[in-house]
Design a protein around this motif. Sequence first.
Motif, PDB file in Angstrom:
ATOM      1  N   ARG A 139     -36.242-103.588 -57.080  1.00  0.00           N
ATOM      2  CA  ARG A 139     -35.979-103.374 -58.504  1.00  0.00           C
ATOM      3  C   ARG A 139     -34.476-103.516 -58.722  1.00  0.00           C
ATOM      4  N   GLN A 142     -47.827 -85.810 -60.791  1.00  0.00           N
ATOM      5  CA  GLN A 142     -46.382 -85.881 -61.056  1.00  0.00           C
ATOM      6  C   GLN A 142     -45.559 -85.980 -59.764  1.00  0.00           C
ATOM      7  N   GLY A 143     -46.236 -86.236 -58.637  1.00  0.00           N
ATOM      8  CA  GLY A 143     -45.518 -86.534 -57.399  1.00  0.00           C
ATOM      9  C   GLY A 143     -44.951 -85.337 -56.679  1.00  0.00           C
ATOM     10  N   ASP A 144     -45.442 -84.148 -57.008  1.00  0.00           N
ATOM     11  CA  ASP A 144     -44.915 -82.946 -56.345  1.00  0.00           C
ATOM     12  C   ASP A 144     -45.376 -82.846 -54.897  1.00  0.00           C
ATOM     13  N   MET A 169     -49.565 -85.443 -68.039  1.00  0.00           N
ATOM     14  CA  MET A 169     -48.119 -85.241 -67.993  1.00  0.00           C
ATOM     15  C   MET A 169     -47.528 -84.879 -69.352  1.00  0.00           C
ATOM     16  N   GLY A 170     -48.329 -84.964 -70.409  1.00  0.00           N
ATOM     17  CA  GLY A 170     -47.786 -84.691 -71.738  1.00  0.00           C
ATOM     18  C   GLY A 170     -46.754 -85.716 -72.165  1.00  0.00           C
ATOM     19  N   MET A 171     -46.917 -86.950 -71.700  1.00  0.00           N
ATOM     20  CA  MET A 171     -45.930 -88.003 -71.979  1.00  0.00           C
ATOM     21  C   MET A 171     -46.622 -89.214 -72.592  1.00  0.00           C
ATOM     22  N   LEU A 173     -40.358 -94.226 -62.273  1.00  0.00           N
ATOM     23  CA  LEU A 173     -39.282 -95.095 -61.796  1.00  0.00           C
ATOM     24  C   LEU A 173     -38.104 -94.242 -61.314  1.00  0.00           C
ATOM     25  N   ASN A 222     -40.463 -79.197 -53.722  1.00  0.00           N
ATOM     26  CA  ASN A 222     -41.635 -78.652 -54.424  1.00  0.00           C
ATOM     27  C   ASN A 222     -42.481 -77.744 -53.525  1.00  0.00           C
ATOM     28  N   ARG A 229     -41.778 -74.256 -56.892  1.00  0.00           N
ATOM     29  CA  ARG A 229     -41.335 -75.597 -56.517  1.00  0.00           C
ATOM     30  C   ARG A 229     -39.902 -75.571 -55.977  1.00  0.00           C
ATOM     31  N   LYS A 254     -54.393 -77.672 -62.340  1.00  0.00           N
ATOM     32  CA  LYS A 254     -52.998 -77.417 -61.954  1.00  0.00           C
ATOM     33  C   LYS A 254     -52.630 -78.236 -60.710  1.00  0.00           C
ATOM     34  N   PHE A 305     -30.977 -94.612 -66.666  1.00  0.00           N
ATOM     35  CA  PHE A 305     -31.328 -93.195 -66.551  1.00  0.00           C
ATOM     36  C   PHE A 305     -30.237 -92.269 -67.097  1.00  0.00           C
ATOM     37  N   ASN A 352     -44.203 -81.576 -47.397  1.00  0.00           N
ATOM     38  CA  ASN A 352     -43.089 -82.006 -48.245  1.00  0.00           C
ATOM     39  C   ASN A 352     -41.733 -81.854 -47.560  1.00  0.00           C
ATOM     40  N   LYS A 372     -40.311 -78.713 -66.891  1.00  0.00           N
ATOM     41  CA  LYS A 372     -39.140 -79.514 -67.284  1.00  0.00           C
ATOM     42  C   LYS A 372     -37.808 -78.863 -66.900  1.00  0.00           C
ATOM     43  N   ARG A 387     -37.948 -75.028 -59.655  1.00  0.00           N
ATOM     44  CA  ARG A 387     -38.418 -75.419 -60.983  1.00  0.00           C
ATOM     45  C   ARG A 387     -39.454 -74.414 -61.457  1.00  0.00           C
ATOM     46  N   ASN A 434     -43.814 -94.051 -67.261  1.00  0.00           N
ATOM     47  CA  ASN A 434     -43.251 -95.105 -66.403  1.00  0.00           C
ATOM     48  C   ASN A 434     -41.821 -94.773 -65.987  1.00  0.00           C
ATOM     49  N   LYS A 435     -41.043 -94.266 -66.928  1.00  0.00           N
ATOM     50  CA  LYS A 435     -39.641 -93.949 -66.621  1.00  0.00           C
ATOM     51  C   LYS A 435     -39.559 -92.769 -65.653  1.00  0.00           C
ATOM     52  N   ASN A 461     -39.997 -83.326 -74.105  1.00  0.00           N
ATOM     53  CA  ASN A 461     -40.215 -84.458 -75.005  1.00  0.00           C
ATOM     54  C   ASN A 461     -39.302 -84.437 -76.220  1.00  0.00           C
ATOM     55  N   ASN A 490     -37.560 -99.392 -74.581  1.00  0.00           N
ATOM     56  CA  ASN A 490     -38.705 -99.062 -73.728  1.00  0.00           C
ATOM     57  C   ASN A 490     -38.127 -98.433 -72.465  1.00  0.00           C
ATOM     58  N   TYR A 491     -38.958 -98.197 -71.465  1.00  0.00           N
ATOM     59  CA  TYR A 491     -38.449 -97.439 -70.320  1.00  0.00           C
ATOM     60  C   TYR A 491     -37.468 -98.231 -69.459  1.00  0.00           C
ATOM     61  N   ASP A 545     -44.340 -94.991 -71.931  1.00  0.00           N
ATOM     62  CA  ASP A 545     -42.966 -95.299 -71.549  1.00  0.00           C
ATOM     63  C   ASP A 545     -42.325 -94.150 -70.773  1.00  0.00           C
ATOM     64  N   GLN A 546     -42.570 -92.934 -71.263  1.00  0.00           N
ATOM     65  CA  GLN A 546     -41.989 -91.764 -70.577  1.00  0.00           C
ATOM     66  C   GLN A 546     -42.571 -91.628 -69.172  1.00  0.00           C
TER      67      GLN A 546
END
Lengths: 351, 153
Positions: free
Chosen positions: A39, B56-58, B88-90, B100, A159, A164, B49, A131, A106, A200, A196, B96-97, A243, A315-316, B93-94
């Motif tokens: 990428r 989410q990759g945890d 994920m509540g997204m 990434l 995590n 986490r 859960k 980012f 992990n 978020k 965490r 994917n980002k 969000n 976009n992302y 685009d969110q």
Amino acid sequence: MRNQYIWPGRKSWLLCPAIVLFCLTGFQKKAQAQETQIRGFVHFDAALRDDKVNFTLGEQDLFITSQLSDRISFLGETVFKYSASSPTKFDISIERIVMKYNYYRNHNVLFGKHHTPVNFWNDTYHHGRVFFPTIFRPMMFDQGIIPLHTTGIRLQGQNLGDMRFGYDILVGNGVASDDLTDNNSSKSFMAGFSFRPADKLKLGASYYYDEIPKGATLHHTSLKSRKNVTQQLISGSLSYFDNNFEYLIESTMSINKNDSTGSPISYASYGYFGYRYKKFVPYVKGEYLDMNAKEVYFSNHPQINYLVGLRYEVNYLTVLKLEYAHTETHASGSAPKVKYNSVNFQFAIGF
Amino acid sequence: MHQDMKKLQYLTTLLVLFVSMLTMSFKDDDVALAVVANEKGAPAALTMKFLKSVVQGDKQRWPDGTKISLAFLKTNTPVGNATAKKLMGMNGDQFNKYWLALVFQGKANAPAFFNTTQELEAYVSTTPGAVGIIDGNQSTKLRSISVDDKKSF
């Protein structure tokens, strides 16, 4: 894209630990097909300052990941950027080469050149401007306060448990060293943890120790240490990105012990706040570097930056940012203070 | 005065750039989702859960030690978009980002994204530890994983 990247020969020694590990892991169930992804990120900037507009070609960042087996993976980040001292006016720099071995759930051990995980920004954003919540890194990076890279061995846990919990322990060559040899017998040492408590929200803290000789160049700057220094950095971070709301607050306390001025303590802090409305994120950021007058490693004058900006996420992989910023910088000693206002624009993409 | 005009011209140009690059957002579909998995790795039942923490990759490995491999439909499909929203509540685009960034940080291996359920199922069936999210109203030959004792959610 698969397996299209050929490593430069002079860096091939870095692959040795991975090869040894691969051979030693007799418990590999079977070799899996290698999965390699390439990428990239690139950005273009424009800045209005002192009644002049400058267009700036940003870094082109190539980012490669490869899953070599069930437990071994590779990550590489190579940046192509402008360099006035290069005959071609461009340089290639290896920003990260990380070989990861996942030894239990992990928990990982990582070998190579890392972005030192002393704070959230350096551990999260690296070189991908897509980012970054703002156009530029915080000033504490430009002033050499954050040891950006460390070549060494890192233990990492992520995590763990309901909170986490995460940890990082990194032993490396240190700021004054290069990617091949250490400048002295003392290693740099970093220990950090994070947790965490909510999806978020992330809280983190770290401790960094290094012994730095007089004349050493601070990372990504032209600044040089004016004395032999025993450095300790204590950092804390709070980040919250949902969000709608975005908060990022980080602070680093540095103690640069030396024979001349004792153990001067300096503080570098910034706070970022953004509010998302659909694809638009208006934001503000303030930063203050409270540098001790007895400082012999960083500048010994305070520095200020505050800005207001607007980010538009097409976009992302495509982001536009526009900022108005006020900056006050001051090099060490009797150099005059520099104050300026600027309007900056950035177009950043991933590909 | 002349300098002020130049500044104004510059700022206006940048604002026009912002406005001119508006794009359409994806339609938000409400789709029932189901979890399918390879014979090896995922337990027969998950809590919501736990599933969210996997998505989410945890987590890098299943409780039996098998490496987790994630399989999603692309976020420009209704199921892919619903996966991002429900788990994920997204928006797409969110989501994917988010992924990434996680891969860029070196903290997770990239999920596999597919255009069709058939491609996703082929990947899951042949990849030990793989888990995928599909349309809950669609029949599948793969092992179904219940989530909070439900076959779909």
